[in-house]
Write an enzyme that holds these catalytic residues in place. Structure first.
Site, mmCIF file in Angstrom:
data_model
loop_
_atom_site.group_PDB
_atom_site.id
_atom_site.type_symbol
_atom_site.label_atom_id
_atom_site.label_comp_id
_atom_site.label_asym_id
_atom_site.label_seq_id
_atom_site.Cartn_x
_atom_site.Cartn_y
_atom_site.Cartn_z
ATOM 1 N N GLY A 1 0.812 -1.062 -0.068
ATOM 2 C CA GLY A 1 0.062 -0.079 -0.586
ATOM 3 C C GLY A 1 0.809 1.346 0.161
ATOM 4 O O GLY A 1 0.613 1.927 -0.498
ATOM 5 N N ASP A 2 1.721 1.490 0.870
ATOM 6 C CA ASP A 2 2.767 2.363 1.179
ATOM 7 C C ASP A 2 3.117 2.391 -0.458
ATOM 8 O O ASP A 2 3.249 3.926 -1.262
ATOM 9 C CB ASP A 2 3.815 1.922 1.587
ATOM 10 C CG ASP A 2 5.109 2.691 1.316
ATOM 11 O OD1 ASP A 2 4.224 4.553 2.331
ATOM 12 O OD2 ASP A 2 6.248 2.584 1.052
ATOM 13 N N ALA A 3 3.760 1.472 -1.723
ATOM 14 C CA ALA A 3 4.226 1.879 -2.264
ATOM 15 C C ALA A 3 2.707 2.480 -3.773
ATOM 16 O O ALA A 3 3.459 2.870 -4.566
ATOM 17 C CB ALA A 3 4.706 -0.054 -3.241
#
Length: 139
Positions: free
Chosen positions: A32-34
């Protein structure tokens, strides 16, 4: 444009929704961060066409833990029960480290936000993913 890239990229990998639910919350947050970072960088490049140093400074405003925690609080009442569950799992996950410039509470909420983004991405929930991402950057 971004939505098509995400959909096409995701088509190369087969993972069933039940498998996604069995992933550890920090794994969901990792992807999700990416996805969130790519969305923010794409938005900034298209809107600003600035130099890399300036783009980086602008992106930090969106991707730092405090900002992501604030986004989650802002969209919280629009989340489904399943999405709340994913956020809770991400928020309660025990991380080995906490960034030195982040409040622990903000960091946990930002992990919940990232877990939600990762979940939506991996379950092919593109419409919902884009809705949350657009809400995230609303002024």
């Amino acid at each position: 444009m971004y939505e098509e890239i995400i959909q096409n990229m995701r088509k190369d990998f087969d993972i069933k929704p039940m498998e996604v639910m069995n992933l550890q919350p920090l794994v969901l947050a990792y992807i999700g961060d990416a996805v969130y970072e790519m969305y923010i960088r794409t938005m900034l490049v298209v809107k600003n066409k600035s130099n890399v140093n300036m783009l980086h400074k602008m992106s930090v405003k969106y991707v730092k833990a405090k900002s992501q925690a604030d986004i989650l609080h802002r969209v919280n009442d629009r989340l489904t029960e399943d999405e709340h569950d994913i956020v809770r799992r991400g928020r309660n996950a025990k991380s080995a480290t906490v960034p030195k410039h982040a409040d622990v509470t903000d960091y946990r909420y930002s992990t919940g936000f990232e877990a939600l983004i990762g979940y939506l991405y991996l379950t092919n929930s593109y419409e919902r993913l884009m809705e949350i991402l657009r809400l995230a950057v609303e002024e």
